[in-house]
Design an enzyme around this catalytic site. Structure first.
Site, PDB file in Angstrom:
ATOM      1  CD  GLU A 108      32.162  65.338 124.494  1.00 22.47           C
ATOM      2  OE1 GLU A 108      32.919  66.083 125.074  1.00 22.47           O
ATOM      3  OE2 GLU A 108      32.242  64.010 124.965  1.00 22.47           O
ATOM      4  CB  THR A 155      38.518  61.845 125.313  1.00 25.34           C
ATOM      5  OG1 THR A 155      38.330  61.949 126.557  1.00 25.34           O
ATOM      6  CG2 THR A 155      37.845  60.976 124.325  1.00 25.34           C
TER       7      THR A 155
HETATM    8  N1  HSE Z   1      33.078  56.396 124.254  1.00 21.34           N
HETATM    9  C1  HSE Z   1      33.877  57.244 124.467  1.00 21.34           C
HETATM   10  C2  HSE Z   1      35.434  56.657 124.519  1.00 21.34           C
HETATM   11  C3  HSE Z   1      33.662  58.057 125.798  1.00 21.34           C
HETATM   12  O1  HSE Z   1      35.528  55.674 125.306  1.00 21.34           O
HETATM   13  O2  HSE Z   1      36.264  57.022 124.074  1.00 21.34           O
HETATM   14  C4  HSE Z   1      34.770  58.970 126.136  1.00 21.34           C
HETATM   15  O3  HSE Z   1      34.409  59.648 127.254  1.00 21.34           O
END
Ligand code: HSE
Length: 307
Positions: free
Chosen positions: A128, A181
């Site tokens: 990931e 992300t």
């Molecule tokens: N917790 C992470 C974020 C999840 O919000 O950046 C990313 O899918």
């Protein structure tokens, strides 16, 4: 040959930034593995990625974790890998996590199941991290274990499987706007004011308590996000209007799924979930924004071997 399926996930659940995630029934990714005679890991086929994913095993989330798993069990054999992407990229629905989880799940079975699902989570994280640039487990852990998972701590990884009420339904909405992300994390402030942290901590504790007691009024009060949503919502067209529409159709909660642009709503009936899904889809279509919606219960099995 072994094939594993790993489901999509809704990370954060509003008040649990980087510490809470929930698996949903669909969509998800599939990865198949078999031994080869080449003494190396090779990606032989990727489908559903529109040619965007790397065939280099160390640069692909599905195989990144496999490489560290092979090292861990000291296996010198080569493995061929086929990746079937069945969910959108950069959607906030945990696409890279699903591939990483399906990869290590399939390989573990091929190796004779030396590790438990919980032990496999940190290997899936190795995959990931290639896509997201950070070692957050709130997609990987629920995709592997199913249900709703709290990441109590990262060092060492401490995962708590929370109750996943049977009568909760999830609507996932993905407007076709890409948010990576890595970028959605870079825009967040590095420090949080004390008062904001106090409010968010109260809400996180409230949500955890609501899941144990099935107190859906408490769940509704608790599911707000002060950490990420204020910064990420402007990246998602019509986010606040979509929330109002979902709440008007009896959603208990609405928010950004992971880093977005996917969003999610929770409802208490399948009928309400379908109504929310229909309303949000209609609205986005009227705005000329293509979208996909998925209505599902909480996925309790997580990753599974399908053949
Ligand atoms: N917790 C992470 C974020 C999840 O919000 O950046 C990313 O899918």
């Amino acid at each position: 040959m072994v094939t594993a399926f790993a489901p999509a996930t809704v990370a954060n659940l509003n008040c649990g930034f980087d510490v809470l995630g929930m698996a949903i029934a669909a969509p998800g990714d599939e990865v198949s593995v078999w031994f080869n005679d080449a003494n190396t890991v090779r990606i032989v086929e990727i489908t559903g990625d529109e040619g965007r994913l790397s065939y280099l095993p160390e640069k692909n989330t599905a195989t990144g974790g496999m490489l560290t798993l092979l090292q861990h069990v000291d296996c010198q054999r080569g493995v061929d890998v086929r990746i079937a992407k069945k969910m959108p990229f950069g959607s906030g629905l945990g696409s890279s996590a699903a591939s990483a989880v399906a990869g290590v799940m399939a390989l573990n079975r091929l190796l004779g199941s030396p590790l438990s699902k919980k032990q496999l989570v940190s290997f899936a994280l190795d995959g990931e991290v290639i896509a997201s640039g950070s070692r957050h487990a709130d997609n990987v852990a629920p995709s592997m274990l199913g249900g709703i998972v709290l990441i109590r701590g990262y060092n060492p990884l401490d995962m708590i499987e929370l109750p996943a009420p049977e009568n909760l339904f999830c609507v996932a909405v993905y407007p076709k706007v890409e948010i990576l992300t890595k970028e959605a994390r870079n825009i967040l402030p590095k420090e949080i004011p004390l008062q904001t942290a106090i409010t968010q901590t109260g809400n996180l504790a409230g949500l955890v308590s609501a899941l144990y007691t099935q107190d859906f009024s408490l769940l509704e009060r608790s599911m707000t996000d002060l950490f990420a949503e204020p910064y990420r919502a402007p990246l998602i067209p019509h986010f606040h209007q979509l929330r109002q529409l979902a709440l008007a159709r009896q959603a208990l909660a609405f928010g950004i799924s992971g880093s977005g642009p996917g969003m999610f709503a929770l409802t208490l009936t399948h009928h309400a979930a379908e109504a929310v899904s229909f309303t949000l889809q209609q609205f986005l279509q009227d705005q000329q924004i293509p979208c996909m919606t998925f209505v599902s219960t909480i996925n309790r099995s997580g990753a599974v071997i399908v053949s």
